[in-house]
Scaffold this motif. Structure first.
Motif, PDB file in Angstrom:
ATOM      1  N   ARG A 208       7.260  12.792   7.218  1.00 24.63           N
ATOM      2  CA  ARG A 208       5.822  12.650   7.024  1.00 24.63           C
ATOM      3  C   ARG A 208       5.323  13.679   6.003  1.00 24.63           C
ATOM      4  N   LEU A 209       4.222  13.321   5.316  1.00 22.79           N
ATOM      5  CA  LEU A 209       3.622  14.225   4.336  1.00 22.79           C
ATOM      6  C   LEU A 209       2.587  15.097   5.041  1.00 22.79           C
ATOM      7  N   ALA A 210       2.912  16.361   5.231  1.00 24.68           N
ATOM      8  CA  ALA A 210       2.047  17.267   5.987  1.00 24.68           C
ATOM      9  C   ALA A 210       1.308  18.213   5.060  1.00 24.68           C
ATOM     10  N   SER A 211       0.166  18.654   5.520  1.00 21.26           N
ATOM     11  CA  SER A 211      -0.577  19.702   4.829  1.00 21.26           C
ATOM     12  C   SER A 211       0.216  21.000   4.858  1.00 21.26           C
ATOM     13  N   GLY A 212      -0.299  22.013   4.200  1.00 21.25           N
ATOM     14  CA  GLY A 212       0.238  23.345   4.396  1.00 21.25           C
ATOM     15  C   GLY A 212      -0.053  23.824   5.812  1.00 21.25           C
ATOM     16  N   THR A 213       0.635  24.854   6.264  1.00 19.57           N
ATOM     17  CA  THR A 213       0.433  25.375   7.612  1.00 19.57           C
ATOM     18  C   THR A 213      -0.545  26.546   7.605  1.00 19.57           C
ATOM     19  N   THR A 214      -1.146  26.781   8.753  1.00 17.76           N
ATOM     20  CA  THR A 214      -2.043  27.914   8.927  1.00 17.76           C
ATOM     21  C   THR A 214      -1.937  28.414  10.363  1.00 17.76           C
ATOM     22  N   THR A 215      -2.244  29.672  10.581  1.00 17.38           N
ATOM     23  CA  THR A 215      -2.073  30.313  11.886  1.00 17.38           C
ATOM     24  C   THR A 215      -3.391  30.931  12.360  1.00 17.38           C
ATOM     25  N   ALA A 216      -3.637  30.850  13.660  1.00 21.08           N
ATOM     26  CA  ALA A 216      -4.786  31.540  14.261  1.00 21.08           C
ATOM     27  C   ALA A 216      -4.459  31.855  15.717  1.00 21.08           C
ATOM     28  N   TYR A 217      -5.312  32.667  16.349  1.00 21.72           N
ATOM     29  CA  TYR A 217      -5.054  33.085  17.724  1.00 21.72           C
ATOM     30  C   TYR A 217      -6.362  33.286  18.464  1.00 21.72           C
ATOM     31  N   THR A 218      -6.279  33.282  19.794  1.00 20.01           N
ATOM     32  CA  THR A 218      -7.439  33.476  20.653  1.00 20.01           C
ATOM     33  C   THR A 218      -7.526  34.945  21.068  1.00 20.01           C
ATOM     34  N   ALA A 219      -8.466  35.238  21.965  1.00 22.20           N
ATOM     35  CA  ALA A 219      -8.487  36.559  22.598  1.00 22.20           C
ATOM     36  C   ALA A 219      -7.283  36.699  23.518  1.00 22.20           C
ATOM     37  N   PRO A 220      -6.772  37.900  23.702  1.00 24.10           N
ATOM     38  CA  PRO A 220      -5.616  38.093  24.580  1.00 24.10           C
ATOM     39  C   PRO A 220      -5.920  37.730  26.025  1.00 24.10           C
TER      40      PRO A 220
ATOM     41  N   CYS B 246       0.844  -1.205   0.000  1.00 26.32           N
ATOM     42  CA  CYS B 246       0.000   0.000   0.000  1.00 26.32           C
ATOM     43  C   CYS B 246       0.869   1.240   0.000  1.00 26.32           C
ATOM     44  N   LEU B 247       0.258   2.355  -0.348  1.00 24.65           N
ATOM     45  CA  LEU B 247       0.918   3.657  -0.256  1.00 24.65           C
ATOM     46  C   LEU B 247       0.280   4.481   0.857  1.00 24.65           C
ATOM     47  N   ARG B 248       1.080   5.318   1.483  1.00 24.73           N
ATOM     48  CA  ARG B 248       0.518   6.258   2.447  1.00 24.73           C
ATOM     49  C   ARG B 248      -0.360   7.260   1.726  1.00 24.73           C
ATOM     50  N   PRO B 249      -1.264   7.937   2.433  1.00 23.61           N
ATOM     51  CA  PRO B 249      -2.104   8.943   1.788  1.00 23.61           C
ATOM     52  C   PRO B 249      -1.293  10.133   1.293  1.00 23.61           C
ATOM     53  N   ALA B 250      -1.886  10.868   0.375  1.00 23.53           N
ATOM     54  CA  ALA B 250      -1.306  12.143  -0.046  1.00 23.53           C
ATOM     55  C   ALA B 250      -1.471  13.162   1.085  1.00 23.53           C
ATOM     56  N   LYS B 251      -1.047  14.370   0.836  1.00 28.78           N
ATOM     57  CA  LYS B 251      -1.182  15.421   1.848  1.00 28.78           C
ATOM     58  C   LYS B 251      -2.649  15.825   2.024  1.00 28.78           C
ATOM     59  N   ALA B 252      -3.046  16.066   3.265  1.00 31.75           N
ATOM     60  CA  ALA B 252      -4.341  16.680   3.517  1.00 31.75           C
ATOM     61  C   ALA B 252      -4.349  18.082   2.919  1.00 31.75           C
ATOM     62  N   THR B 253      -5.512  18.547   2.506  1.00 28.05           N
ATOM     63  CA  THR B 253      -5.609  19.844   1.839  1.00 28.05           C
ATOM     64  C   THR B 253      -6.630  20.745   2.545  1.00 28.05           C
ATOM     65  N   GLY B 254      -6.576  22.021   2.190  1.00 28.53           N
ATOM     66  CA  GLY B 254      -7.587  22.971   2.645  1.00 28.53           C
ATOM     67  C   GLY B 254      -7.602  23.240   4.134  1.00 28.53           C
ATOM     68  N   LEU B 255      -6.453  23.135   4.808  1.00 24.62           N
ATOM     69  CA  LEU B 255      -6.428  23.360   6.252  1.00 24.62           C
ATOM     70  C   LEU B 255      -6.751  24.816   6.574  1.00 24.62           C
ATOM     71  N   VAL B 256      -7.734  25.013   7.455  1.00 28.38           N
ATOM     72  CA  VAL B 256      -8.157  26.347   7.888  1.00 28.38           C
ATOM     73  C   VAL B 256      -8.184  26.367   9.411  1.00 28.38           C
ATOM     74  N   ALA B 257      -7.647  27.409  10.015  1.00 30.86           N
ATOM     75  CA  ALA B 257      -7.693  27.603  11.462  1.00 30.86           C
ATOM     76  C   ALA B 257      -8.496  28.855  11.771  1.00 30.86           C
ATOM     77  N   THR B 258      -9.422  28.743  12.729  1.00 30.93           N
ATOM     78  CA  THR B 258     -10.264  29.871  13.116  1.00 30.93           C
ATOM     79  C   THR B 258     -10.190  30.065  14.615  1.00 30.93           C
ATOM     80  N   GLY B 259      -9.714  31.218  15.043  1.00 33.68           N
ATOM     81  CA  GLY B 259      -9.598  31.500  16.464  1.00 33.68           C
ATOM     82  C   GLY B 259     -10.902  31.980  17.060  1.00 33.68           C
ATOM     83  N   SER B 260     -11.130  31.661  18.331  1.00 24.85           N
ATOM     84  CA  SER B 260     -12.253  32.194  19.097  1.00 24.85           C
ATOM     85  C   SER B 260     -11.713  32.658  20.448  1.00 24.85           C
ATOM     86  N   THR B 261     -12.580  32.902  21.406  1.00 27.47           N
ATOM     87  CA  THR B 261     -12.141  33.510  22.661  1.00 27.47           C
ATOM     88  C   THR B 261     -11.069  32.692  23.373  1.00 27.47           C
ATOM     89  N   THR B 262     -11.318  31.382  23.547  1.00 25.22           N
ATOM     90  CA  THR B 262     -10.379  30.559  24.302  1.00 25.22           C
ATOM     91  C   THR B 262     -10.003  29.268  23.573  1.00 25.22           C
TER      92      THR B 262
END
Length: 299
Positions: free
Chosen positions: A188-200, A85-101
């Motif tokens: 390892r085959l990783a998705s692209g990176t994405t950044t998000a943050y919480t409330a201060p 077997c082959l390992r999967p391809a890279k995951a796609t469409g990674l989105v990060a959404t920050g909220s309060t905590t």
């Protein structure tokens, strides 16, 4: 792991003209009987006893056989079956959404995914099933960069030496090399990176005086605050994460909090309050101004 390599022996080389390579392939997580028809994928010279299948889709499990074509034009019996077997391809469409905590992630899994690993700031954070969402409950004052890795038993075999019962250790670096191969960098085959943050997180606050008394001087107090630090290595600038602050006060222990200043720039860390009443005792507090997008952690 990235291209199956088949090898076999020829017990009658004097009569072998060529070889036929056949396979049945399905995504790793598909039903066993999804595809059952043998497909010929190569015809090779009789002296060739190896084959690299560069056409097998990522994340597929394949069953192979080889069959000799004899010099008289007839075919010999098929070989034993070999499964790989082959390992999967890279995951796609990674989105990060920050909220309060917390910070929520979503992505799309490629074919053949049976598990997903979440990385935060370059280190393995969590092992998941074949899901497409995850919530990182961080608390206030966090900013992080994320990536995900789609996995299956064959990917784990390459990384850990076992198909089941073992996982890549939490805390391992995404950049770690797990094996050596000419066709791969061993990572390892990783998705692209994405950044998000919480409330201060809550700032440190104080005031130059706590009680006003009648006098000929201005009835005022200087309020100051210091923004809290951030946890994580997210790439969103600090000036964006806590861009503005609001300040509130109440005149006595039984009065309600009222706004003094709203949306004060983060670079301003003290202001003079001239709206006090003679004889009051005034607690003060600063917090991120709302409804600023920065306070909700959305870039």
């Amino acid at each position: 792991m990235d291209a199956p390599i088949l090898r076999w022996l020829d017990s009658t080389p004097a009569v072998t003209q060529s070889w036929l390579v056949k396979r049945v392939a399905n995504p790793e997580c598909a039903a066993q009987a999804a595809h059952t028809t043998w497909t010929q994928v190569a015809t090779l010279p009789g002296a060739t006893l190896t084959f690299t299948d560069s056409t097998l889709p990522a994340g597929s499990t394949a069953v192979y056989v080889v069959q000799a074509v004899l010099k008289d034009g007839s075919t010999g019996p098929t070989s034993n079956q070999a499964v790989t077997c082959l390992r999967p391809a890279k995951a796609t469409g990674l989105v990060a959404t920050g909220s309060t905590t917390s910070i929520g992630l979503s992505w799309t899994n490629p074919a053949g995914t049976t598990a997903v690993d979440v990385y935060r700031d370059g280190l393995l954070l969590a092992h998941l099933g074949a899901v497409t969402t995850y919530t990182d409950s961080t608390g206030y004052g966090h900013s992080h960069t994320y990536a995900v890795v789609a996995s299956n038993r064959w990917e784990l075999l390459a990384m850990t030496g076992f198909q089941t019962g073992h996982t890549v250790p939490v805390g391992d670096a995404l950049a770690k090399t797990y094996f050596t191969a000419a066709s791969s960098d061993g990572r390892r085959l990783a998705s692209g990176t994405t950044t998000a943050y919480t409330a201060p997180a809550a700032p440190t606050t104080g005031a130059s005086a706590t009680r006003a008394v009648p006098s000929t001087s201005t009835n005022s107090a200087t309020v100051y605050w210091k923004p809290a630090g951030w946890t994580g290595s997210g790439t969103t600038p600090v000036a964006t994460r806590d861009a503005t602050w609001s300040t509130e006060r109440h005149q006595s222990a039984t009065s309600v909090w009222t706004a003094v200043w709203t949306k004060t720039a983060r670079t301003t860390t003290s202001k003079v309050d001239t709206g006090r009443t003679w004889g009051d005792v005034v607690p003060t507090g600063s917090r991120p101004a709302t409804p600023s997008a920065a306070d909700r952690g959305r870039p």
